[in-house]
Design an enzyme around this catalytic site. Sequence first.
Site, PDB file in Angstrom:
ATOM      1  N   GLY A  90      44.922  49.391  41.432  1.00  0.00           N
ATOM      2  CA  GLY A  90      43.363  50.605  41.046  1.00  0.00           C
ATOM      3  C   GLY A  90      41.808  49.085  40.713  1.00  0.00           C
ATOM      4  O   GLY A  90      42.150  47.785  40.768  1.00  0.00           O
ATOM      5  N   ASN A  91      40.555  50.338  39.514  1.00  0.00           N
ATOM      6  CA  ASN A  91      40.088  48.934  39.594  1.00  0.00           C
ATOM      7  C   ASN A  91      40.112  50.118  38.775  1.00  0.00           C
ATOM      8  O   ASN A  91      40.109  50.396  38.315  1.00  0.00           O
ATOM      9  CB  ASN A  91      38.681  49.354  41.005  1.00  0.00           C
ATOM     10  CG  ASN A  91      38.017  49.819  41.012  1.00  0.00           C
ATOM     11  OD1 ASN A  91      37.083  51.237  40.924  1.00  0.00           O
ATOM     12  ND2 ASN A  91      38.616  50.579  42.434  1.00  0.00           N
ATOM     13  N   ARG A  92      38.042  48.885  37.671  1.00  0.00           N
ATOM     14  CA  ARG A  92      37.577  49.653  36.509  1.00  0.00           C
ATOM     15  C   ARG A  92      36.948  50.780  36.528  1.00  0.00           C
ATOM     16  O   ARG A  92      35.973  50.971  35.601  1.00  0.00           O
ATOM     17  CB  ARG A  92      37.649  48.528  35.463  1.00  0.00           C
ATOM     18  CG  ARG A  92      38.469  47.963  35.345  1.00  0.00           C
ATOM     19  CD  ARG A  92      38.306  46.358  34.938  1.00  0.00           C
ATOM     20  NE  ARG A  92      37.600  46.500  33.938  1.00  0.00           N
ATOM     21  CZ  ARG A  92      37.307  45.081  33.264  1.00  0.00           C
ATOM     22  NH1 ARG A  92      37.717  44.644  33.054  1.00  0.00           N
ATOM     23  NH2 ARG A  92      36.603  45.416  31.994  1.00  0.00           N
ATOM     24  N   SER A  93      36.027  51.193  37.629  1.00  0.00           N
ATOM     25  CA  SER A  93      35.648  52.617  37.400  1.00  0.00           C
ATOM     26  C   SER A  93      35.968  53.478  37.345  1.00  0.00           C
ATOM     27  O   SER A  93      36.611  53.987  37.297  1.00  0.00           O
ATOM     28  CB  SER A  93      35.260  52.521  39.288  1.00  0.00           C
ATOM     29  OG  SER A  93      33.917  53.904  38.944  1.00  0.00           O
TER      30      SER A  93
ATOM     31  N   ALA B 141      34.214  53.232  43.856  1.00  0.00           N
ATOM     32  CA  ALA B 141      34.765  52.114  43.725  1.00  0.00           C
ATOM     33  C   ALA B 141      35.816  51.975  45.208  1.00  0.00           C
ATOM     34  O   ALA B 141      36.512  52.088  44.252  1.00  0.00           O
ATOM     35  CB  ALA B 141      34.345  51.264  42.247  1.00  0.00           C
TER      36      ALA B 141
END
Length: 224
Positions: A28-31, A94
């Site tokens: 995943g990512n931090r958006s 994102a």
Amino acid sequence: MNRALAGRRIVVSAGPTYEDLDPVRFLGNRSSGKMGFALAEAAARRGAQVVLVAGPVHLPTPDGVARIDVRSAAQLREAVLGALPADAYIGAAAVADWTPRAVSPHKLKKMPGAQILTLELVRTPDTLAEVAAHPQRPRVVVGFAAETHDLERYARGKLAEKRLDLIAANRVGVAGSGFEADDNTLIVFSRDGAMHTLGPAGKREVAEALLDLMALFLDADERG
Ligand code: CTP
């Protein structure tokens, strides 16, 4: 009240995507989704019919917005393309650029003695580029770019390559801007070569300023 977008249909994507590795793990990512949700909310307040395609985030659905929840880049693509035709697409999500080649049906176990695990990843479909090249292309297509360095060069490159009308670039990796912050600064480049700095301000205020710019492009397109 500003009703400048009354009668327009606007599709917004927001948040991260999660790419599953196995039943318990994902990439995943931090958006946080806050910027995209602020844009959807502001557009609905201006009278637009808004479809918000949201990755996994914990945010309430803004009033008057039709929300479609998705998890992966592939699901996001399906939901966004399914929401066309539209007057505008704002790709604030994102979206993961890479996804595991295969999803393991079982939890991946540690191999005894192994110190390194190599994951094979494949590219995800680029929804933003696909929307911009679609036979039902929205009249205005807005992309986002998160950059830690060489922001202008990379953002202008994406604007041209993906054939966008506007690209909103975020500086990430610095305090007070980008992914998890409440405030933001967007450097927006447009297809006519102009550059606009929006903020620093709350994501709400920045969203209003970006919609003002987008509305100019919608009107210009209509006048031919
Ligand atoms: N995007 C998309 N589908 C993807 C990847 C990105 O629709 N599979 C969209 C995002 O919603 C955003 C823009 O494209 O509007 C971001 O562009 P991208 O080239 O992915 O930026 P980065 O991930 O920062 O890429 P790079 O590694 O080239 O910096």
